[in-house]
Design an enzyme around this catalytic site. Structure first.
Site, short mmCIF file in Angstrom:
data_model
loop_
_atom_site.label_atom_id
_atom_site.label_comp_id
_atom_site.label_asym_id
_atom_site.label_seq_id
_atom_site.Cartn_x
_atom_site.Cartn_y
_atom_site.Cartn_z
N HIS A 29 4.40 12.51 -8.79
CA HIS A 29 5.40 13.39 -9.52
C HIS A 29 4.72 14.37 -10.26
CE1 HIS A 29 7.92 9.56 -8.87
NE2 HIS A 29 6.93 9.00 -9.00
N CYS A 42 -4.01 -2.38 -0.23
CA CYS A 42 -4.73 -3.59 -0.21
C CYS A 42 -5.42 -3.86 0.98
CB CYS A 42 -3.70 -4.67 -0.40
SG CYS A 42 -2.12 -4.54 0.36
N SER A 90 0.75 -1.28 0.06
CA SER A 90 -0.20 -0.07 0.10
C SER A 90 0.97 1.33 -0.13
CB SER A 90 -0.90 -0.01 1.17
OG SER A 90 -1.73 -1.19 1.26
#
Length: 271
Positions: free
Chosen positions: A126, A149, A121
């Protein structure tokens, strides 16, 4: 909120991976080289790694997760990246890997409780400023990936992400991978109802955009594209007053911005 009409009783840990890929484009008109340089500097400062880290930590809290580790970097001449490792349940400090900084930054408090480590996880962001010397249109892209998850879902933070940036064009991808099992051993490939990503975006936000879906339901792949409807020049001219321009110039600039947005929205060169 996510959920099925009939709750599924799972056996063991929920192994499903839910991944949200979120890209926003901010468009600006800058005619002179000085204006272009000033815009890039402005964007670089406005969305530096410190602010991006704050946004990702807010997202972590919204989806009900906890920060394990943060790495961030500002780049020269421009751009920034942040990576946040998260866990569905808060971990006791004694169980956290010594290499993790536990998100100990000035605006975060160290949490110490419960159990459960989800090492897949994470949140990443960016930034990509873009311009060309032969083009007066500059774009700035923010690329955010949220992968979880377990029971938590990244869809719950969509409105916040859209509002955190000057989002002229948005592309959103959501997919669910892996499988988990119910108590009878039957495989479950998705644990919540979803017809469209748009279902998780506020109606007032959607009214501002033209939106289109491309979904592959049998593969649990969902894609939504959004483009801002209203092009108010005062939001696109950097350090310039639109009323100082002639009506023809304003019309031409608005047309060029619109064409740029349409091409980015469609993902193809048209004009």
């Amino acid at each position: 909120m996510l959920g099925l009409k009939e709750k599924i009783c799972l056996y063991g840990f929920n192994n499903l991976t839910k991944t949200l890929s979120f890209n926003i484009y901010d468009i600006c008109y800058a005619k002179t080289e000085r204006e272009k340089e000033d815009y890039i500097k402005y964007i670089d400062e406005q969305y530096n790694s410190e602010r991006l880290t704050k946004i990702l930590c807010d997202v972590t809290e919204m989806i009900g997760a906890h920060v394990l580790n943060i790495s961030k970097q500002d780049y020269e001449p421009q751009g920034a990246s942040v990576n946040v490792l998260i866990t569905e349940e808060a971990l006791p400090v004694a169980l956290i890997d010594p290499s993790c900084n536990k998100g100990e930054l000035s605006y975060l408090e160290l949490r110490d409780s419960v159990v459960g480590h989800l090492d897949k996880s994470h949140l990443t962001v960016h930034t990509y400023p873009e311009f060309h010397p032969n083009n007066d249109i500059i774009s700035f892209r923010v690329d955010i990936d949220v992968s979880t998850c377990g029971k938590i879902s990244p869809l719950n933070a969509l409105d916040y992400l859209i509002g955190s940036f000057d989002s002229d064009v948005i592309t959103i991808d959501y997919r669910v991978r892996g499988f988990t099992r119910d108590v009878d051993g039957r495989k479950c490939y998705i644990d919540h109802d979803i017809k469209s990503i748009q279902d998780y975006i506020d109606e007032e936000t959607l009214k501002k955009y033209d939106a289109m879906d491309v979904n592959v339901y049998q593969s649990n792949i969902f894609h939504t594209k959004m483009m801002l409807k209203d092009i108010g020049l005062n939001n696109y001219l950097f350090n310039s007053d639109p009323y100082e321009l002639s009506p023809n110039d304003r019309r031409e600039i608005r047309d060029r911005i619109s064409k740029e947005m349409i091409e980015i929205y469609g993902g193809v060169n048209i004009y």
